[in-house]
Design a protein around this motif. Sequence first.
Motif, mmCIF file in Angstrom:
data_model
loop_
_atom_site.group_PDB
_atom_site.id
_atom_site.type_symbol
_atom_site.label_atom_id
_atom_site.label_comp_id
_atom_site.label_asym_id
_atom_site.label_seq_id
_atom_site.Cartn_x
_atom_site.Cartn_y
_atom_site.Cartn_z
ATOM 1 N N ILE A 184 0.885 -1.174 0.000
ATOM 2 C CA ILE A 184 0.000 0.000 0.000
ATOM 3 C C ILE A 184 0.915 1.213 0.000
ATOM 4 C CG2 ILE A 184 -1.852 1.283 1.166
ATOM 5 C CD1 ILE A 184 -2.915 -1.245 2.300
ATOM 6 N N GLU A 185 0.768 2.061 -1.016
ATOM 7 C CA GLU A 185 1.744 3.149 -1.116
ATOM 8 C C GLU A 185 1.127 4.521 -1.325
ATOM 9 O OE1 GLU A 185 4.441 1.944 -4.287
ATOM 10 O OE2 GLU A 185 3.400 3.231 -5.682
ATOM 11 N N GLU A 186 1.972 5.477 -1.067
ATOM 12 C CA GLU A 186 1.634 6.889 -1.187
ATOM 13 C C GLU A 186 1.228 7.208 -2.631
ATOM 14 O OE1 GLU A 186 4.570 10.845 -0.923
ATOM 15 O OE2 GLU A 186 5.347 8.814 -1.016
ATOM 16 N N PHE A 187 0.194 8.017 -2.778
ATOM 17 C CA PHE A 187 -0.264 8.443 -4.103
ATOM 18 C C PHE A 187 0.583 9.625 -4.550
ATOM 19 C CE2 PHE A 187 -3.094 11.223 -6.619
ATOM 20 C CZ PHE A 187 -3.414 10.350 -7.652
ATOM 21 N N LEU A 188 1.214 9.471 -5.690
ATOM 22 C CA LEU A 188 2.068 10.547 -6.207
ATOM 23 C C LEU A 188 1.373 11.230 -7.387
ATOM 24 C CD1 LEU A 188 5.487 8.633 -6.340
ATOM 25 C CD2 LEU A 188 4.716 10.193 -4.550
ATOM 26 N N THR A 189 1.765 12.453 -7.642
ATOM 27 C CA THR A 189 1.214 13.124 -8.824
ATOM 28 C C THR A 189 2.341 13.747 -9.642
ATOM 29 O OG1 THR A 189 0.861 15.122 -7.525
ATOM 30 C CG2 THR A 189 -1.054 13.715 -7.847
ATOM 31 N N PRO A 191 3.636 14.326 -14.186
ATOM 32 C CA PRO A 191 3.661 13.650 -15.494
ATOM 33 C C PRO A 191 4.396 12.316 -15.403
ATOM 34 C CG PRO A 191 4.516 15.903 -15.641
ATOM 35 C CD PRO A 191 4.364 15.605 -14.196
ATOM 36 N N GLU A 192 3.889 11.338 -16.148
ATOM 37 C CA GLU A 192 4.539 10.026 -16.173
ATOM 38 C C GLU A 192 5.418 9.900 -17.404
ATOM 39 O OE1 GLU A 192 2.329 6.390 -15.147
ATOM 40 O OE2 GLU A 192 0.736 7.714 -14.461
ATOM 41 N N VAL A 193 6.540 9.247 -17.210
ATOM 42 C CA VAL A 193 7.485 9.019 -18.306
ATOM 43 C C VAL A 193 7.907 7.558 -18.294
ATOM 44 C CG1 VAL A 193 9.698 9.701 -19.322
ATOM 45 C CG2 VAL A 193 8.429 11.349 -17.946
ATOM 46 N N HIS A 213 -0.427 6.134 -22.990
ATOM 47 C CA HIS A 213 -1.779 6.653 -22.729
ATOM 48 C C HIS A 213 -2.586 5.456 -22.267
ATOM 49 C CE1 HIS A 213 0.089 9.573 -25.395
ATOM 50 N NE2 HIS A 213 -0.862 10.451 -25.120
ATOM 51 N N LYS A 214 -2.705 5.309 -20.954
ATOM 52 C CA LYS A 214 -3.214 4.045 -20.404
ATOM 53 C C LYS A 214 -4.733 3.926 -20.367
ATOM 54 C CE LYS A 214 0.425 1.975 -17.784
ATOM 55 N NZ LYS A 214 1.604 2.565 -17.232
ATOM 56 N N ARG A 215 -5.419 5.064 -20.229
ATOM 57 C CA ARG A 215 -6.874 4.985 -20.093
ATOM 58 C C ARG A 215 -7.537 4.699 -21.429
ATOM 59 N NH1 ARG A 215 -9.461 6.937 -15.780
ATOM 60 N NH2 ARG A 215 -8.114 7.468 -14.026
ATOM 61 N N ILE A 282 7.752 4.612 -10.237
ATOM 62 C CA ILE A 282 6.408 4.080 -10.019
ATOM 63 C C ILE A 282 6.462 2.561 -10.151
ATOM 64 C CG2 ILE A 282 4.161 3.857 -11.184
ATOM 65 C CD1 ILE A 282 4.125 6.354 -9.704
ATOM 66 N N GLU A 283 7.202 2.103 -11.133
ATOM 67 C CA GLU A 283 7.350 0.662 -11.323
ATOM 68 C C GLU A 283 8.570 0.357 -12.159
ATOM 69 O OE1 GLU A 283 4.652 -1.314 -13.960
ATOM 70 O OE2 GLU A 283 4.576 0.347 -15.343
ATOM 71 N N TYR A 284 9.094 -0.858 -11.939
ATOM 72 C CA TYR A 284 10.105 -1.411 -12.834
ATOM 73 C C TYR A 284 9.443 -2.510 -13.654
ATOM 74 C CZ TYR A 284 13.914 0.241 -9.675
ATOM 75 O OH TYR A 284 14.796 0.969 -8.918
HETATM 76 P P1 AMP Z 1 1.463 -0.105 -13.032
HETATM 77 O O1 AMP Z 1 0.522 -1.253 -13.258
HETATM 78 O O2 AMP Z 1 2.462 -0.340 -11.975
HETATM 79 O O3 AMP Z 1 2.009 0.382 -14.356
HETATM 80 O O4 AMP Z 1 0.569 1.108 -12.525
HETATM 81 C C1 AMP Z 1 -0.475 1.552 -13.313
HETATM 82 C C2 AMP Z 1 -0.627 3.027 -13.165
HETATM 83 O O5 AMP Z 1 -1.032 3.332 -11.840
HETATM 84 C C3 AMP Z 1 0.644 3.840 -13.347
HETATM 85 O O6 AMP Z 1 0.940 4.079 -14.680
HETATM 86 C C4 AMP Z 1 0.280 5.111 -12.620
HETATM 87 O O7 AMP Z 1 -0.516 5.937 -13.433
HETATM 88 C C5 AMP Z 1 -0.565 4.610 -11.488
HETATM 89 N N1 AMP Z 1 0.213 4.531 -10.238
HETATM 90 C C6 AMP Z 1 0.946 3.491 -9.792
HETATM 91 N N2 AMP Z 1 1.514 3.794 -8.621
HETATM 92 C C7 AMP Z 1 1.146 5.065 -8.318
HETATM 93 C C8 AMP Z 1 1.416 5.959 -7.232
HETATM 94 N N3 AMP Z 1 2.174 5.621 -6.195
HETATM 95 N N4 AMP Z 1 0.851 7.191 -7.277
HETATM 96 C C9 AMP Z 1 0.044 7.564 -8.302
HETATM 97 N N5 AMP Z 1 -0.238 6.770 -9.345
HETATM 98 C C10 AMP Z 1 0.300 5.534 -9.360
#
Ligand code: AMP
Length: 422
Positions: A184-189, A191-193, A213-215, A282-284
């Motif tokens: 369970i993690e902190e919500f960050l804001t 731009p994503e790269v 563009h994920k949505r 955010i992720e590897y």
């Molecule tokens: P992932 O499946 O790990 O790619 O996560 C999907 C999407 O969730 C990411 O592209 C982000 O937009 C969003 N996300 C994941 N972790 C966070 C976080 N800590 N804070 C805000 N958005 C997040």
Amino acid sequence: MKVLVVGGGGREHAIIKKIKENSRVSEIFALPGNGGMAKDATLVDIGATDIEKIVDFAVKNNVDYAVVAPDDPLVLGCVDALEEKGIACFGPRKNAAVIEGSKVFSKQLMKKYGIPTAQYEVFSDADEALKYAESCPVPTVIKADGLALGKGVIIATTRKQAKDAVISIMRDKQFGKSGDKIVIEEFLTGPEVSVLSFTDGKTIVPMISSMDHKRAGDNDTGLNTGGMGTVAPNPYYTKEIADECMEKIFLPTVKAMKNEGRTFKGCLYFGLMLTENGPKVIEYNCRFGDPETQVVLPLLESDLLTVMMAVTDEKLSECEVKFSQKSACCVILASQGYPVKYEKGFEITIPEETEKSVFVAGAKLENGKLLTNGGRVLGVTQVRDTLKEAVEASYGEVEKIRFENAYYRHDIGKRALNCKEG
Ligand code: AMP
Ligand code: GLY
């Protein structure tokens, strides 16, 4: 040279088309591939996670080099199994693929080595997670530990949603054993790269940056998908930010993995968020991104197979990896209703002159006809001098492709173009 590519989506099609440019390559096997790749590779009807059969096929067919592209075979140890039989591979071994296979592992790695990421807690007990969710700040982000077909991340805007997510992942086992533990993690804001990189465990060479563009819907509305389109480079990712990422994230990650006895060789994908407090991970991912690959590889001017083999031989520092100064845009054509429910089996027509810029993901060949066979059907990529031109050109090509129930977003690249102007 005979090359085997494990996987069957648009990303694999982009990899195959690029590998084909190398004149030493005599045959490419796509395993399982899909009907839309039949002109570029020999399709082999073996599932991408059927490791025993993959190895057996590779040995019997004298495969010289294998590229393992998707997450699941990597996490299952496909590279280890192929290497045991003496087949050179591109992709991390099982003990390094865990960087994507376990979110708990990756969070703990970042904490131990001071790599910037969101604050987090790990839970293996549902009651404790529920108790935490009752008082944690919202929005909050709940992540299943293991692989979950890209669906294991839930952003909860209320505590009730957070608790529901915990229940569905840990109690109802929505993602099976992948939900035995959660983060369970902190919500960050910000731009994503996406930054894909080549690394041989010592040297790391970031590729050109990109934006997914994920949505599902225009203006980032609707459900999360596997990705509805991409552009490269990502205009938010400036030279200063790139330098900061190299120093604080990329090199420390490669060193950390080596130090843990889990040397990472292959494509290491950094999902970054550019927060007010600097770039954070955010992720590897332990692999090429999809559909990032469909914009990144068309901009690669160096020979892909040569770079991949330099990674395998741990000689990346001696290899030139050059990207074009141009821009690329990929628009995904999906089946209407994706990512929930959609019909399949509609005939796809692609004009011959458009084919070279199409990467097919969900299609099959039946009696010589190409039919839709998945949610994301194909991607169309165009490369131009400017991003604006690339976006316009991609949509121009999209118009030329026909299948019933086709759906696509109309605003791929819009955010990136606004950033450039702003
Ligand atoms: P992932 O499946 O790990 O790619 O996560 C999907 C999407 O969730 C990411 O592209 C982000 O937009 C969003 N996300 C994941 N972790 C966070 C976080 N800590 N804070 C805000 N958005 C997040
Ligand atoms: N496009 C995101 C991913 O490949 O995971």
